[in-house]
Write an enzyme that holds these catalytic residues in place. Structure first.
Site, PDB file in Angstrom:
ATOM      1  N   LYS A 120       0.528  -0.693   0.333  1.00 27.30           N
ATOM      2  CA  LYS A 120      -0.389   0.090  -0.602  1.00 27.30           C
ATOM      3  C   LYS A 120       0.861   1.617  -0.117  1.00 27.30           C
ATOM      4  O   LYS A 120       0.252   2.744  -0.915  1.00 27.30           O
ATOM      5  CB  LYS A 120      -1.055  -0.107   1.539  1.00 27.30           C
ATOM      6  CG  LYS A 120      -1.373   1.180   0.942  1.00 27.30           C
ATOM      7  CD  LYS A 120      -2.813   1.602   3.231  1.00 27.30           C
ATOM      8  CE  LYS A 120      -1.581   2.225   3.920  1.00 27.30           C
ATOM      9  NZ  LYS A 120      -2.333   2.396   5.212  1.00 27.30           N
ATOM     10  N   ASP A 138      -6.289   0.822   0.399  1.00 27.90           N
ATOM     11  CA  ASP A 138      -6.415   0.408   2.263  1.00 27.90           C
ATOM     12  C   ASP A 138      -7.645   0.467   2.981  1.00 27.90           C
ATOM     13  O   ASP A 138      -8.660   0.085   1.894  1.00 27.90           O
ATOM     14  CB  ASP A 138      -5.863   2.062   2.665  1.00 27.90           C
ATOM     15  CG  ASP A 138      -7.156   3.290   2.147  1.00 27.90           C
ATOM     16  OD1 ASP A 138      -7.868   2.526   1.637  1.00 27.90           O
ATOM     17  OD2 ASP A 138      -6.786   3.837   3.208  1.00 27.90           O
TER      18      ASP A 138
END
Length: 211
Positions: A120, A138
Site C-alpha cells: 500500500k 487501504d
C-alpha cells in the site's frame, strides 16, 4: 457493476475534486515516506502533529540517524506502534543513506525492501512522487469498492487487481484518494451518510454491515 456506471461514478468524483491531495503534510520525498510509515493504523491528523515537530529537528536520512532511536521514539510516542515504527524508520534511513544516496527508490521491489514499507505504501509513493498510475488499497478503498459494488474482492490484493482492470487510465491516478476520502467522511464503516453521498444513485450497497 457495469462499465458505464463505474465511469459515471468516477466522473462525478473528478468534477467534484479534479486534483485530490494527500492529507499528510510533507515537503520532501523523504518526509512523505516517513509520514506514511508513521500512518499505519494511525490517523493523518495524529501523524501531522508529530511530523510538524519532528521534521523541524530531523527530516533527512542522516538527520534521523543522528537523532537516534531513543530520541526518535520520544518524538513519535503519541502514534500507535511507535516502538516498531521507530525501528523501521531508523533501518530505512540507514538503507537510504548508505545504499540509495538519500534518494527514494522509484520501483516497487526496492521500495518494498525498505522496513515499514508494504504494498500500500509503495503504491502511494509511486503514485504521488513518481506519477505512476498505481492504486493503493487501504481499509477505506477496500470498503468503498466492495460496499458500492464498484470492485469486489475478499482481500486487498484482489480488489487492487480488479480496480487496475476496470478503472479507465484517465482516472487511475486519483481514484485512491477519491475512495479514501469518501470512505473516511461519507461511506464510513458505520453511520454512512448516504443522504449526502455524491454517488448514491449509482451505489449498489444493500445494508451489508459485514463490509
Amino acid at each position: 457493476m457495469n462499465k458505464k456506471k463505474r465511469y459515471e461514478i468516477l466522473s462525478l468524483f473528478h468534477v467534484n475534486e479534479p486534483n485530490p491531495m494527500i492529507e499528510l503534510f510533507f515537503s520532501s520525498d523523504f518526509e512523505l515516506l516517513i509520514s506514511l510509515i508513521l500512518s499505519a493504523q494511525s490517523t493523518d491528523k495524529t501523524v501531522n502533529k508529530i511530523t510538524f515537530i519532528l521534521f523541524k529537528i530531523a527530516n533527512t536520512p542522516e538527520g534521523i540517524l543522528q537523532l537516534g532511536i531513543e530520541k526518535l521514539k520520544y518524538y513519535i510516542k503519541s502514534v500507535g506502534l511507535y516502538n516498531t515504527k521507530a525501528k523501521y524508520i531508523i533501518q530505512t534511513s540507514f538503507l537510504l543513506f548508505n545504499k540509495y544516496n538519500n534518494k527514494i527508490p522509484k520501483n516497487r521491489i526496492e521500495l518494498e525492501s525498505l522496513p515499514g514499507v508494504g504494498r500500500k505504501t509503495a503504491n502511494i509513493i509511486l503514485n504521488v512522487l513518481f506519477n505512476k498510475k498505481t492504486i493503493a488499497v487501504d481499509t477505506h478503498v477496500f470498503r468503498v469498492s466492495n460496499r458500492t459494488g464498484f470492485a469486489t474482492g475478499k482481500n486487498v490484493i484482489k480488489v487492487e487487481k480488479k480496480l487496475m482492470k476496470v478503472v479507465p487510465s484517465v482516472f487511475k491516478k486519483n481514484i485512491h484518494f477519491w475512495f479514501v476520502y469518501h470512505g473516511r467522511y461519507i461511506c464510513k464503516a458505520r453511520k454512512q451518510k448516504c443522504n449526502i453521498c455524491l454517488i448514491s444513485k449509482f451505489c449498489e450497497f444493500i445494508n451489508n454491515e459485514s463490509i
